[in-house]
Motif scaffolding. Sequence first.
Motif, PDB file in Angstrom:
ATOM      1  N   LYS A  49      -7.857 -18.539 -12.137  1.00  0.00           N
ATOM      2  CA  LYS A  49      -8.275 -17.330 -12.873  1.00  0.00           C
ATOM      3  C   LYS A  49      -8.843 -17.699 -14.236  1.00  0.00           C
ATOM      4  CE  LYS A  49      -4.159 -15.409 -12.623  1.00  0.00           C
ATOM      5  NZ  LYS A  49      -3.114 -14.418 -12.907  1.00  0.00           N
ATOM      6  N   CYS A  50      -9.659 -16.777 -14.777  1.00  0.00           N
ATOM      7  CA  CYS A  50     -10.118 -16.924 -16.155  1.00  0.00           C
ATOM      8  C   CYS A  50      -8.889 -16.769 -17.059  1.00  0.00           C
ATOM      9  CB  CYS A  50     -11.150 -15.852 -16.469  1.00  0.00           C
ATOM     10  SG  CYS A  50     -11.561 -15.760 -18.226  1.00  0.00           S
ATOM     11  N   CYS A  51      -8.755 -17.646 -18.035  1.00  0.00           N
ATOM     12  CA  CYS A  51      -7.553 -17.621 -18.889  1.00  0.00           C
ATOM     13  C   CYS A  51      -7.520 -16.385 -19.791  1.00  0.00           C
ATOM     14  CB  CYS A  51      -7.488 -18.883 -19.737  1.00  0.00           C
ATOM     15  SG  CYS A  51      -8.759 -18.950 -20.999  1.00  0.00           S
ATOM     16  N   TYR A  52      -8.651 -15.714 -19.952  1.00  0.00           N
ATOM     17  CA  TYR A  52      -8.686 -14.548 -20.838  1.00  0.00           C
ATOM     18  C   TYR A  52      -8.614 -13.225 -20.059  1.00  0.00           C
ATOM     19  CZ  TYR A  52     -10.309 -17.963 -24.302  1.00  0.00           C
ATOM     20  OH  TYR A  52     -10.427 -19.047 -25.131  1.00  0.00           O
ATOM     21  N   CYS A  53      -9.539 -13.042 -19.085  1.00  0.00           N
ATOM     22  CA  CYS A  53      -9.610 -11.730 -18.418  1.00  0.00           C
ATOM     23  C   CYS A  53      -8.908 -11.709 -17.060  1.00  0.00           C
ATOM     24  CB  CYS A  53     -11.065 -11.282 -18.275  1.00  0.00           C
ATOM     25  SG  CYS A  53     -11.984 -12.184 -17.013  1.00  0.00           S
ATOM     26  N   GLU A  54      -8.483 -12.864 -16.570  1.00  0.00           N
ATOM     27  CA  GLU A  54      -7.763 -12.988 -15.294  1.00  0.00           C
ATOM     28  C   GLU A  54      -8.623 -12.693 -14.054  1.00  0.00           C
ATOM     29  OE1 GLU A  54      -3.409 -12.598 -14.765  1.00  0.00           O
ATOM     30  OE2 GLU A  54      -3.664 -10.983 -16.205  1.00  0.00           O
ATOM     31  N   SER A  88     -12.365 -20.696 -18.014  1.00  0.00           N
ATOM     32  CA  SER A  88     -12.838 -19.357 -18.381  1.00  0.00           C
ATOM     33  C   SER A  88     -13.972 -18.924 -17.448  1.00  0.00           C
ATOM     34  CB  SER A  88     -13.325 -19.422 -19.832  1.00  0.00           C
ATOM     35  OG  SER A  88     -14.221 -18.389 -20.102  1.00  0.00           O
ATOM     36  N   CYS A  89     -14.131 -17.597 -17.320  1.00  0.00           N
ATOM     37  CA  CYS A  89     -15.272 -17.113 -16.537  1.00  0.00           C
ATOM     38  C   CYS A  89     -16.512 -17.171 -17.435  1.00  0.00           C
ATOM     39  CB  CYS A  89     -15.018 -15.698 -16.026  1.00  0.00           C
ATOM     40  SG  CYS A  89     -15.091 -14.406 -17.282  1.00  0.00           S
ATOM     41  N   LYS A  90     -17.662 -17.074 -16.810  1.00  0.00           N
ATOM     42  CA  LYS A  90     -18.929 -17.133 -17.555  1.00  0.00           C
ATOM     43  C   LYS A  90     -18.986 -16.058 -18.637  1.00  0.00           C
ATOM     44  CE  LYS A  90     -23.162 -17.758 -15.603  1.00  0.00           C
ATOM     45  NZ  LYS A  90     -23.609 -19.129 -15.821  1.00  0.00           N
ATOM     46  N   LYS A  91     -18.515 -14.850 -18.280  1.00  0.00           N
ATOM     47  CA  LYS A  91     -18.621 -13.713 -19.202  1.00  0.00           C
ATOM     48  C   LYS A  91     -17.789 -13.940 -20.463  1.00  0.00           C
ATOM     49  CE  LYS A  91     -21.170 -10.579 -17.092  1.00  0.00           C
ATOM     50  NZ  LYS A  91     -22.388 -10.023 -17.666  1.00  0.00           N
ATOM     51  N   CYS A  92     -16.512 -14.301 -20.273  1.00  0.00           N
ATOM     52  CA  CYS A  92     -15.641 -14.493 -21.439  1.00  0.00           C
ATOM     53  C   CYS A  92     -16.134 -15.666 -22.284  1.00  0.00           C
ATOM     54  CB  CYS A  92     -14.188 -14.720 -21.006  1.00  0.00           C
ATOM     55  SG  CYS A  92     -13.425 -13.226 -20.348  1.00  0.00           S
ATOM     56  N   ASN A  93     -16.538 -16.729 -21.606  1.00  0.00           N
ATOM     57  CA  ASN A  93     -17.029 -17.894 -22.334  1.00  0.00           C
ATOM     58  C   ASN A  93     -18.260 -17.523 -23.159  1.00  0.00           C
ATOM     59  OD1 ASN A  93     -16.995 -20.591 -23.083  1.00  0.00           O
ATOM     60  ND2 ASN A  93     -18.184 -21.269 -21.311  1.00  0.00           N
ATOM     61  N   ASP A 145     -17.877  -1.901 -18.442  1.00  0.00           N
ATOM     62  CA  ASP A 145     -18.319  -2.116 -17.059  1.00  0.00           C
ATOM     63  C   ASP A 145     -17.462  -3.131 -16.317  1.00  0.00           C
ATOM     64  OD1 ASP A 145     -20.339  -0.350 -17.512  1.00  0.00           O
ATOM     65  OD2 ASP A 145     -21.781  -1.907 -18.108  1.00  0.00           O
ATOM     66  N   ARG A 146     -17.093  -4.153 -16.999  1.00  0.00           N
ATOM     67  CA  ARG A 146     -16.477  -5.289 -16.310  1.00  0.00           C
ATOM     68  C   ARG A 146     -14.950  -5.190 -16.261  1.00  0.00           C
ATOM     69  NH1 ARG A 146     -15.130 -10.704 -17.392  1.00  0.00           N
ATOM     70  NH2 ARG A 146     -15.213 -10.379 -19.634  1.00  0.00           N
ATOM     71  N   LEU A 147     -14.327  -4.698 -17.325  1.00  0.00           N
ATOM     72  CA  LEU A 147     -12.859  -4.765 -17.373  1.00  0.00           C
ATOM     73  C   LEU A 147     -12.169  -3.400 -17.336  1.00  0.00           C
ATOM     74  CD1 LEU A 147     -12.594  -7.719 -19.908  1.00  0.00           C
ATOM     75  CD2 LEU A 147     -12.271  -7.787 -17.439  1.00  0.00           C
TER      76      LEU A 147
HETATM   77 ZN   LIG Z   1     -12.962 -13.932 -18.194  1.00  0.00          ZN
END
Ligand SMILES: [Zn+2]
Length: 250
Positions: A49-54, A88-93, A145-147
């Motif tokens: 998972k992304c460490c920020y948004c999961e 991290s996912c692309k978005k959070c990064n 939109d995303r979260l």
């Molecule tokens: Zn993320």
Amino acid sequence: MIKLDRTPKPVELTAELQAKLTDEFKLTGKSVWNIDFIKNSLLDFSNNKCCYCEANIKEESKYLEVEHFHHKGKYKDEVLEWDNLLPSCKKCNGTKNDHDTILEPIIDPSIVEPKKHLKYWRYRIKGTDEFGKLTVSVLNLNDQDRLVTKRYEIGNAIQEKLEQLNEFTDDFISGIQTSTIRKNKIINGTKALMKEGLPNSIYSATTATIILTDIEFDTLKSKLILLKFWDEELSYLETNLQNTGLELYK
Ligand SMILES: [Zn+2]
């Protein structure tokens, strides 16, 4: 966001290799951290998972980026420091971009317990102090939109499931439907739902928070206790969800 326990530095990342690749980065700007053993070790410690948004970072379009907590443009000596790398996912990064976490610190989930600084209210994450508020803002943790939409979808599905489990349980209590199949559906259905809020599941903080703060869950639990369906596994799951979920902001 949940607290992550960092796994040990991969054995392949020897001091010699780290120094060599760090020099290469300084010289060429090449993404020297894009090595399978680094990526796989990062995926391991975050359960993919992304460490920020999961979000799941094994899914296409959300794929793993090696995130440098102290950003790589300024803190070049740390580009291969294991403790500075996060999955991290692309978005959070991309959203965090070159934010300077030394000058303006935000939550590093491999060090800080996010629950101490973040709370939850109506599908939104709220910082409870300046540190938490800056984290929400820098990572855009309430991206509509995303979260936020995703949390709403998760919340809606959980409420539907809890309502259905309560209906099944009412039928059992009133004697309308008391088969073993129905009993198993109630118990296993409750367990399956709760497992979605365990730390290894995607969006676990959201799921655990929504389950534990839904009045339908309290009602269901009381009925399961009454029927002696509430067993050790359910207690264990509840404790785990309490550790994963956020408190309500109010
Ligand atoms: Zn993320």
